[in-house]
Write a protein that holds these residues in place. Structure first.
Motif: not given
Length: 194
Positions: A3-6
């Motif tokens: 989710i952090g990467g997205r």
């Protein structure tokens, strides 16, 4: 992808889309990017002195004077003498500019409401917090990068040396953020205030 990467990818896509819109808006107005950024700062603050504008935009007072001259000649801003302190000069958007801004950005309030209509108040608060912290982080990163600006004729190797120095500074900034989290302190925009 996490989710952090997205989220990071979505922010980058949003920044590119905003930069594209700003570029087209500046072409529409017939001005350069810096002039457009300064018009936005004046609009956000209602009026500013040249010194305030220089500080907020990260420009020299000489550059801001030339910028104000250009924008005034184009009919986008007007200089007004302060009514209580006659030595102080304010710059404001002209009614003409406010009309253009209203026509181009006026409907965005409705668009924004439609974009956020599916979010709960708690989700909107989280988005607001993230964006506020993100703005503070990017302003701090810009300040740090300014400390490492190479000369105009710097060789690529010189730029790499300065990039390494900037990386060290941002690692220190990240360590400050990490230490705050370790102590159970939420990372906030206040962390970057002088």
């Amino acid at each position: 992808m996490s989710i952090g990467g997205r989220l990071s990818q979505a922010v980058r896509l949003d920044q590119v889309a905003n930069a594209r819109f700003d570029e087209v808006m500046n072409r529409f107005l017939g001005i350069n990017r810096t002039d457009g950024r300064c018009l936005d700062l004046i609009d956000q603050n209602q009026r500013m002195t040249a010194g305030q504008l220089a500080e907020k935009a990260g420009l020299t007072t000489g550059a801001v004077t030339a910028l104000i001259d250009r924008l005034e000649m184009a009919g986008y801003i007007v200089r007004k003498r302060d009514e209580t302190d006659r030595r102080k000069i304010w710059v404001e958007l002209t009614p003409f500019t406010r009309t253009i801004v209203a026509r181009i950005f006026g409907q965005f309030e409705e668009i924004g409401a439609l974009m956020t209509s599916g979010f709960s108040e708690a989700e909107l608060e989280a988005i607001l917090r993230y964006l506020t912290i993100g703005a503070a982080v990017n302003n701090e990163r810009a300040r740090l990068l300014e400390l490492h600006l190479p000369g105009a004729n710097a060789a690529p190797e010189d730029r790499l040396v300065e990039a390494r120095a900037f990386e060290r500074d941002t690692r220190a900034m990240t360590a400050t953020m990490r230490e705050a989290r370790r102590k159970g302190i939420d990372v906030t925009a206040d962390l970057f205030e002088d």
